[in-house]
Design an enzyme around this catalytic site. Sequence first.
Site, PDB file in Angstrom:
ATOM      1  N   CYS A 385       0.727  -0.954   0.054  1.00  0.00           N
ATOM      2  CA  CYS A 385       0.001  -0.318  -0.064  1.00  0.00           C
ATOM      3  C   CYS A 385       1.265   1.752  -0.053  1.00  0.00           C
ATOM      4  O   CYS A 385       1.277   2.092  -1.029  1.00  0.00           O
ATOM      5  CB  CYS A 385      -0.938   0.298   1.294  1.00  0.00           C
ATOM      6  SG  CYS A 385      -2.673   0.697   1.015  1.00  0.00           S
ATOM      7  N   HIS A 511      -3.754  -4.887   0.224  1.00  0.00           N
ATOM      8  CA  HIS A 511      -2.813  -5.558   1.455  1.00  0.00           C
ATOM      9  C   HIS A 511      -3.529  -6.720   0.897  1.00  0.00           C
ATOM     10  O   HIS A 511      -4.146  -7.823   1.799  1.00  0.00           O
ATOM     11  CB  HIS A 511      -4.009  -5.031   3.243  1.00  0.00           C
ATOM     12  CG  HIS A 511      -3.516  -3.328   2.303  1.00  0.00           C
ATOM     13  ND1 HIS A 511      -2.606  -3.413   3.795  1.00  0.00           N
ATOM     14  CD2 HIS A 511      -4.258  -2.603   2.859  1.00  0.00           C
ATOM     15  CE1 HIS A 511      -2.884  -2.108   3.844  1.00  0.00           C
ATOM     16  NE2 HIS A 511      -3.654  -1.619   3.480  1.00  0.00           N
ATOM     17  N   GLU A 513      -1.637  -9.069   3.248  1.00  0.00           N
ATOM     18  CA  GLU A 513      -1.241  -9.808   4.391  1.00  0.00           C
ATOM     19  C   GLU A 513      -2.584  -9.817   5.112  1.00  0.00           C
ATOM     20  O   GLU A 513      -2.704 -11.038   5.878  1.00  0.00           O
ATOM     21  CB  GLU A 513      -0.769  -8.995   5.444  1.00  0.00           C
ATOM     22  CG  GLU A 513      -1.687  -7.664   5.316  1.00  0.00           C
ATOM     23  CD  GLU A 513      -1.565  -6.808   4.634  1.00  0.00           C
ATOM     24  OE1 GLU A 513      -0.820  -6.883   3.383  1.00  0.00           O
ATOM     25  OE2 GLU A 513      -1.279  -5.345   5.626  1.00  0.00           O
TER      26      GLU A 513
HETATM   27  N1  GLN Z   1      -2.537   6.438   3.265  1.00  0.00           N
HETATM   28  C1  GLN Z   1      -2.046   5.931   1.576  1.00  0.00           C
HETATM   29  C2  GLN Z   1      -3.190   6.355   1.727  1.00  0.00           C
HETATM   30  O1  GLN Z   1      -4.683   6.514   1.708  1.00  0.00           O
HETATM   31  C3  GLN Z   1      -1.388   4.602   1.715  1.00  0.00           C
HETATM   32  C4  GLN Z   1      -1.946   3.914   2.684  1.00  0.00           C
HETATM   33  C5  GLN Z   1      -2.240   2.762   3.809  1.00  0.00           C
HETATM   34  O2  GLN Z   1      -1.148   2.075   3.297  1.00  0.00           O
HETATM   35  N2  GLN Z   1      -3.217   1.606   4.163  1.00  0.00           N
HETATM   36  O3  GLN Z   1      -3.744   5.979   0.279  1.00  0.00           O
END
Ligand code: GLN
Length: 543
Positions: A385, A511, A513
């Site tokens: 992410c 994600h 994970e």
């Molecule tokens: N802050 C980033 C976004 O909102 C990444 C978010 C995250 O890592 N879950 O796109």
Amino acid sequence: MQTKYIFITGGVCSSLGKGLTSAAIGLLLEKKGLKVAMLKLDPYLNVDPGTMSPFQHGEVYVTDDGAETDLDLGHYYRYTNSSLSRASNATSGQIYNTVIRRERHGDYLGKTVQVIPHITDEIKQRIINCGKQQEKTDVVLVEIGGTAGDIESLPFLEAIRQFTYDHRSDCLNIHLTYVPYLQAAGEVKTKPSQHSVQVLRGIGIFPDILVCRCEVNLSDEVKEKISLFCNVNKKAVIEEIDVKHSIYEVPLDLHKQGIDTLICELLHLPNPPVDLTEWETIIETIKNPKGSITVGIVGKYVQHQDAYKSVFESLVHGALAAGYKLHIKRFEADKLPTEPAQLAKAIEGCDGYLVPGGFGERGWLGKIHTAKHCREKKIPYFGICLGMQVMAVEFARHAVGLEDANSTEFDPDTKHPVISLLSEQRGVQDLGGTMRLGAYICDLKPHSKAHKAYKQPQISERHRHRYEFNNNYKEAMEKAGFIIAGTLKGEALCEIAEISDHPWMVGVQFHPEFKSKPTDPHPLFRDFIQAMITHNKSLHANE
Ligand code: GLN
């Protein structure tokens, strides 16, 4: 078959591993051939944990249907096959919200709206709905957050008291308690457990099984004492001693003491023998590793035990797939130097680096320079992410030459917004539940690292973000060796990025994970670990 309900409460103190215990019991019941649904009830007033700091709450676990939920659902996922969705987690905030909205709508017209029966009825309805999220649920396992005696969990305890009263022969109450060992006295103490059970009995809940968390084995005498004072059968006093090697031992330990058989007897459920060979093999692999590798996690919340819970577990699963032992080194990104030689020194000693998800600018530069170091030195890198966004901005700055490249999350006026707000996010005002959330389908680029890992052209993964890779930079980036290896089905939105001419540098906007199990390691974590092993071997090849 009539659906059965098991309520798991906690006593004495928090952090005893109630989520893990619930998940382990869920697994054992599944091994008995039962269909299990899992529900976490959280007494806090936030509608969901999505707006809480990871320092407060730990990880936010996201389900396919886009619910931001408690991290215990991650345990449920890793141990069981129960369906997890919005119906698997409810907070006081959600429950009060529903009741108050109904009141405003006029649904209770003429009545005084009260904790009993309106809030407790809503809690009971959520318990029933959880079982209905999948077909033919045999057992609903309900974990109640907090500790018996907390003011805020009282409506939940009252609701399960009523529920147990209404469905007496279909309910079971398990209480997880703590039996401390006092070094100075050289003995274990049962009094805190006695008091905790008294609190429950005062509320009208009579535990059927006590699971006693402890550091040392409980003697027969101690078990007898607990049995007598807490009003449970001696064979229903189960010890849950600190595990030696891995949290995946918990179901095996509980099974050895017959908890699954006892539950089935008490609830009149079919009671066949269970086969836990798969889990025994996991423990054997952990006890006898082929070798070990070290991963460096460069993030903002690394010192918090639970902030990257699923990431840590998924790495363990990846290492398990290779038969390796995993060491994790944690680096606080904002403390890292940016001068290349100093940075290399500060983070040295790892076979690969992972930059997990995150929000906010703190540590951004440390992460960028970690990615640069990995790219230039050809060290395996996995960006999740925010970690993918780091990878894109780093590449734009140092490989494409766009020195001021940035994410508009940190510099809204940047000259080169390589990461920018998702168009659907423009105009969003509320912060709760408004990100791009849940499962989306992603098309993989043939022959990419991602494609090699998943071994299929299309995948589904879960998201939680507001920013995306800006396709205005696609051409320039691709020319310099940035690969868009996965895109949202039918759209150009970048979901996976890779770096060409690098052994394994992969960033994902989602994600992964949240979808890894010890019995079924996630393909990207498995391949990241494999790349680290290869890297480690090449480093030592000439020794
Ligand atoms: N802050 C980033 C976004 O909102 C990444 C978010 C995250 O890592 N879950 O796109």
